[in-house]
Design a protein around this motif. Sequence first.
Motif, PDB file in Angstrom:
ATOM      1  N   ASN A 184       0.873  -1.178   0.000  1.00 56.00           N
ATOM      2  CA  ASN A 184       0.000   0.000   0.000  1.00 56.00           C
ATOM      3  C   ASN A 184       0.913   1.232   0.000  1.00 56.00           C
ATOM      4  OD1 ASN A 184       0.821   0.469   2.643  1.00 56.00           O
ATOM      5  ND2 ASN A 184      -1.015  -0.412   3.557  1.00 56.00           N
ATOM      6  N   SER A 220      -1.746  -0.689  -3.876  1.00 59.07           N
ATOM      7  CA  SER A 220      -3.108  -0.314  -3.484  1.00 59.07           C
ATOM      8  C   SER A 220      -3.075   1.103  -2.926  1.00 59.07           C
ATOM      9  CB  SER A 220      -3.685  -1.303  -2.479  1.00 59.07           C
ATOM     10  OG  SER A 220      -2.953  -1.291  -1.289  1.00 59.07           O
ATOM     11  N   GLY A 222      -5.888   2.865  -1.432  1.00 57.58           N
ATOM     12  CA  GLY A 222      -7.093   3.228  -0.697  1.00 57.58           C
ATOM     13  C   GLY A 222      -8.195   3.681  -1.635  1.00 57.58           C
ATOM     14  N   ALA A 226      -6.053   1.417  -7.411  1.00 61.00           N
ATOM     15  CA  ALA A 226      -4.764   0.716  -7.462  1.00 61.00           C
ATOM     16  C   ALA A 226      -4.061   0.990  -8.785  1.00 61.00           C
ATOM     17  CB  ALA A 226      -4.987  -0.788  -7.298  1.00 61.00           C
ATOM     18  N   SER A 239     -12.648   2.733  -8.451  1.00 58.49           N
ATOM     19  CA  SER A 239     -14.076   2.435  -8.359  1.00 58.49           C
ATOM     20  C   SER A 239     -14.560   3.022  -7.046  1.00 58.49           C
ATOM     21  CB  SER A 239     -14.281   0.917  -8.358  1.00 58.49           C
ATOM     22  OG  SER A 239     -15.643   0.608  -8.272  1.00 58.49           O
ATOM     23  N   VAL A 244     -18.630   2.890   2.980  1.00 61.06           N
ATOM     24  CA  VAL A 244     -17.407   2.331   3.560  1.00 61.06           C
ATOM     25  C   VAL A 244     -17.738   1.836   4.961  1.00 61.06           C
ATOM     26  CG1 VAL A 244     -15.028   2.793   4.276  1.00 61.06           C
ATOM     27  CG2 VAL A 244     -15.927   3.830   2.198  1.00 61.06           C
ATOM     28  N   THR A 247     -12.458  -0.929   6.293  1.00 54.88           N
ATOM     29  CA  THR A 247     -11.401  -1.101   5.285  1.00 54.88           C
ATOM     30  C   THR A 247     -10.457  -2.259   5.642  1.00 54.88           C
ATOM     31  OG1 THR A 247     -10.113   0.555   6.458  1.00 54.88           O
ATOM     32  CG2 THR A 247     -11.376   1.317   4.551  1.00 54.88           C
ATOM     33  N   GLY A 249      -8.699  -5.518   5.688  1.00 56.60           N
ATOM     34  CA  GLY A 249      -8.651  -6.662   4.768  1.00 56.60           C
ATOM     35  C   GLY A 249      -8.969  -6.296   3.327  1.00 56.60           C
ATOM     36  N   ALA A 250      -9.202  -4.997   3.047  1.00 53.37           N
ATOM     37  CA  ALA A 250      -9.527  -4.619   1.649  1.00 53.37           C
ATOM     38  C   ALA A 250      -8.353  -4.931   0.732  1.00 53.37           C
ATOM     39  CB  ALA A 250      -9.889  -3.145   1.575  1.00 53.37           C
ATOM     40  N   VAL A 273      -9.542  -4.490  -8.167  1.00 50.97           N
ATOM     41  CA  VAL A 273     -10.157  -3.282  -7.589  1.00 50.97           C
ATOM     42  C   VAL A 273     -11.647  -3.525  -7.303  1.00 50.97           C
ATOM     43  CG1 VAL A 273     -10.744  -0.859  -8.093  1.00 50.97           C
ATOM     44  CG2 VAL A 273      -8.408  -1.685  -8.374  1.00 50.97           C
ATOM     45  N   GLY A 276     -11.477  -5.080  -3.918  1.00 49.53           N
ATOM     46  CA  GLY A 276     -11.165  -4.103  -2.863  1.00 49.53           C
ATOM     47  C   GLY A 276     -12.378  -3.246  -2.547  1.00 49.53           C
ATOM     48  N   THR A 277     -13.046  -2.780  -3.599  1.00 50.93           N
ATOM     49  CA  THR A 277     -14.227  -1.925  -3.418  1.00 50.93           C
ATOM     50  C   THR A 277     -15.324  -2.692  -2.684  1.00 50.93           C
ATOM     51  OG1 THR A 277     -13.689  -0.967  -5.551  1.00 50.93           O
ATOM     52  CG2 THR A 277     -15.828  -0.390  -4.642  1.00 50.93           C
ATOM     53  N   VAL A 280     -14.614  -3.074   1.217  1.00 47.01           N
ATOM     54  CA  VAL A 280     -14.839  -1.943   2.129  1.00 47.01           C
ATOM     55  C   VAL A 280     -16.329  -1.770   2.453  1.00 47.01           C
ATOM     56  CG1 VAL A 280     -12.736  -0.704   1.451  1.00 47.01           C
ATOM     57  CG2 VAL A 280     -14.895  -0.114   0.354  1.00 47.01           C
ATOM     58  N   ALA A 314      -4.023   5.341   3.355  1.00 44.23           N
ATOM     59  CA  ALA A 314      -3.556   4.050   2.819  1.00 44.23           C
ATOM     60  C   ALA A 314      -4.031   2.909   3.694  1.00 44.23           C
ATOM     61  CB  ALA A 314      -2.046   4.040   2.747  1.00 44.23           C
TER      62      ALA A 314
END
Length: 314
Positions: A184, A220, A222, A226, A239, A244, A247, A249-250, A273, A276-277, A280, A314
Amino acid sequence: MIVTVTPNPSLDRTVQVDRLVAGAVHRTLRTRLDPGGKGVNVARALAAAEVPTLAVLPSGGAAGARLAELLAPEAVPVVEVPVQAPTRSNIAVVEADGTTSKFNEPGPELTPAEVAALERAAAEQAGRADWLVTCGSLPAGCPDDLHARIVAAARRAGARVAVDTSGRPLELACQAAPDLVKPNLVELAELTGGPLRDLGDVLAVAHRLRAGGVATVLVSLGQLGAVLVAETGTWHATSSATEVRSTVGAGDAMLAGFLRAGGIGPAALRTAVAYGTAAVGLAGSRMPGPDDIHPLRVRMDAVDKTVSLSGVAA
Ligand SMILES: Nc1ncnc2c1ncn2[C@@H]1O[C@H](COP(=O)(O)OP(=O)(O)OP(=O)(O)O)[C@@H](O)[C@H]1O
Ligand SMILES: O=P(O)(O)OC[C@@]1(O)O[C@H](CO)[C@@H](O)[C@@H]1O
């Protein structure tokens, strides 16, 4: 098969409060307990998508046993290396607006024999792996080059290797020339010793890592998504999350998404991504499944070097 190695797994307790105020008594709204540790989370997300996976981890005391119990209903096969000292517990405090504060224990001290057993287990499982993913902090007793040694062993066994760690262990693992690293922004900045001001700085560090032998760098960012820096090019994916919720483990979900989609190129970045999105928007460190992700909502762009990183968490 994707094998993950987590030298310092955890029981992750997530506590929901309205607002965190230092020094105050807080009445919690909700709590939840998840199996935790970065490699453990990667395996959870892969198992949710029915990708063959297996998590290698040290396991100590009642907390270690509880961790395995929590992984069973998520269908994550585990290779436990028994250790004397108890597995750690980490706490995340999540406020109403999604702001997350994390309190991570250092973890148990491993004896030299336990470290050797962990390394042996990782090397053995690498023989069955397409990818081996070695992740997270190192508990006391582990040498700083443990991830680097696992990278070397996995490559000897013919597996591709991804690394997600920080500080000196990350620096040493990069020198072992893994196929993929997923820092990150904080972790990437630590490697340079200086702040990263914009995506131009991110690209510069990623290119330096590639010149040093890392094949692919997945950074990554945040809420900024990414950036992927690979032999074939560079891409930026973003994205926006509708809500939220946590976060935690995203980044692990993001790495799992990248590997699930083949671990190479812009299509994998898009899936990463999307993961990740989705992560969260889920409570605690719940990992997304295939139904939670929306790759077509991910925007793919060329990397604009002038995009500022000020204010990016981050
Ligand atoms: N506030 C946010 N809004 C939208 N997406 C986010 C947000 N925070 C994180 N993400 C998504 O999650 C991915 C990973 O986030 P981040 O950079 O925070 O990882 P990380 O620090 O490695 O996380 P962790 O260590 O908790 O797993 C990002 O690439 C992005 O896709
Ligand atoms: O202390 P480390 O090993 O750096 O990170 C551990 C951890 O914060 O990482 C995961 C989220 O990425 C959590 O499940 C876990 O608590």
